[in-house]
Design an enzyme around this catalytic site. Sequence first.
Site, mmCIF file in Angstrom:
data_model
loop_
_atom_site.group_PDB
_atom_site.id
_atom_site.type_symbol
_atom_site.label_atom_id
_atom_site.label_comp_id
_atom_site.label_asym_id
_atom_site.label_seq_id
_atom_site.Cartn_x
_atom_site.Cartn_y
_atom_site.Cartn_z
ATOM 1 N N ARG A 1 -40.225 40.664 10.998
ATOM 2 C CA ARG A 1 -39.011 39.893 10.690
ATOM 3 C C ARG A 1 -38.924 39.743 9.182
ATOM 4 N NH1 ARG A 1 -41.178 36.754 14.846
ATOM 5 N NH2 ARG A 1 -42.346 35.436 13.409
ATOM 6 N N ASN B 1 -40.140 25.503 6.200
ATOM 7 C CA ASN B 1 -41.528 25.001 6.270
ATOM 8 C C ASN B 1 -41.628 23.480 6.113
ATOM 9 O OD1 ASN B 1 -43.018 27.925 4.656
ATOM 10 N ND2 ASN B 1 -42.802 27.453 6.825
ATOM 11 N N ARG C 1 -53.016 31.711 12.213
ATOM 12 C CA ARG C 1 -53.759 32.490 13.211
ATOM 13 C C ARG C 1 -55.159 32.843 12.712
ATOM 14 N NH1 ARG C 1 -49.158 36.632 13.770
ATOM 15 N NH2 ARG C 1 -48.362 35.276 12.131
ATOM 16 N N ARG D 1 -42.699 21.524 9.214
ATOM 17 C CA ARG D 1 -44.067 21.560 9.782
ATOM 18 C C ARG D 1 -44.665 20.143 9.782
ATOM 19 N NH1 ARG D 1 -47.168 27.176 8.516
ATOM 20 N NH2 ARG D 1 -45.449 28.503 9.158
ATOM 21 N N ASP E 1 -48.049 36.049 5.688
ATOM 22 C CA ASP E 1 -48.009 35.428 7.014
ATOM 23 C C ASP E 1 -49.359 35.581 7.722
ATOM 24 O OD1 ASP E 1 -46.949 34.078 9.154
ATOM 25 O OD2 ASP E 1 -45.861 35.795 9.968
HETATM 26 C C1 FPP Z 1 -47.666 31.638 6.510
HETATM 27 O O1 FPP Z 1 -48.710 31.573 7.439
HETATM 28 C C2 FPP Z 1 -48.056 31.089 5.223
HETATM 29 C C3 FPP Z 1 -47.477 29.992 4.623
HETATM 30 C C4 FPP Z 1 -46.371 29.254 5.224
HETATM 31 C C5 FPP Z 1 -47.947 29.469 3.338
HETATM 32 C C6 FPP Z 1 -48.435 30.482 2.359
HETATM 33 C C7 FPP Z 1 -49.243 29.770 1.342
HETATM 34 C C8 FPP Z 1 -50.376 30.214 0.796
HETATM 35 C C9 FPP Z 1 -50.964 31.532 1.016
HETATM 36 C C10 FPP Z 1 -51.139 29.309 -0.103
HETATM 37 C C11 FPP Z 1 -50.441 28.890 -1.337
HETATM 38 C C12 FPP Z 1 -49.847 29.977 -2.126
HETATM 39 C C13 FPP Z 1 -49.794 30.068 -3.471
HETATM 40 C C14 FPP Z 1 -48.961 31.139 -4.069
HETATM 41 C C15 FPP Z 1 -50.496 29.175 -4.402
HETATM 42 P P1 FPP Z 1 -48.503 30.724 8.754
HETATM 43 O O2 FPP Z 1 -49.016 29.353 8.499
HETATM 44 O O3 FPP Z 1 -47.065 30.778 9.184
HETATM 45 O O4 FPP Z 1 -49.421 31.510 9.762
HETATM 46 P P2 FPP Z 1 -49.206 31.699 11.345
HETATM 47 O O5 FPP Z 1 -47.941 32.483 11.501
HETATM 48 O O6 FPP Z 1 -50.425 32.458 11.754
HETATM 49 O O7 FPP Z 1 -49.140 30.331 11.937
#
Ligand code: FPP
Length: 252
Positions: free
Chosen positions: A195, A69, A25, A72, A21
Amino acid sequence: MSLKEKIDVNRLPRHIAIIMDGNGRWAKRHGKHRIFGHQNGITAVREAAEAAAELGVEYLTLYAFSTENWGRPKLEVDALMQLLLQTIKEEVVTLNKNNIRLHAIGDLNSLPMRNRKHLLKVIDDTRSNSRMTLTLALSYSSRWELIEAAKKLANEIIQQKIIPDQVDQRCIERLLETYNMPDPELLIRTSGEMRVSNFMLWQIAYAELYFTPTLWPDFRRDDLYEAILDFQHRERRFGKTSEQIQNVKKEE
Ligand code: FPP
């Protein structure tokens, strides 16, 4: 002594699960679009996978895309799917070099056709690797998984393969996406959020939870070592008393 050297390799969690996560940010802090954060999250994925495999962790599961997701903005969803596709294609060599088997859990039928096709190919290409199983949770949520399990169970009961009185823990477990894996013993969430966000709710019943303020794109080997060291300092009681656990340890 480095953090890595402090780890007792005989008491590693067999299965570590990570809620990655903070990409959005991280990107905002760098004055960039959220997608830039996801792109930089790939380095952290690589570091976590290589470090876990080197130590001897048997299973590493990453929450890469939840069923929620899909809600989004389309631009972000499309970019994430593209990034996944590209990463899966590019990393097959590294996976094989490190003897890592790729696996996926979730509603894979809801992924774009190209993603599903390449994912299944890489899963097949790495199926004989035995050092560690790297599982990507894609279009996954625990409630989705439990609903699917309930449907399968209801069908088995209708077909009289099982009677309701026979339903027990094992019976549910064999219907989950994770039927061939041990439960995670350590669940890590980055970015300071505390969470579990619909992730492996059944499987983390006895997992140790570890929250770090580090944003996912900044997560490196030492962050994983710190989480494991924290895990190794905890007493896991599984509902028993501290004295009972200490007595079992003395007998060993
Ligand atoms: C959460 O950060 C992250 C995700 C929803 C996507 C995770 C994906 C990757 C790290 C790249 C692809 C992965 C692989 C395994 C190839 P957020 O966007 O919710 O961050 P925020 O809470 O700061 O908005």
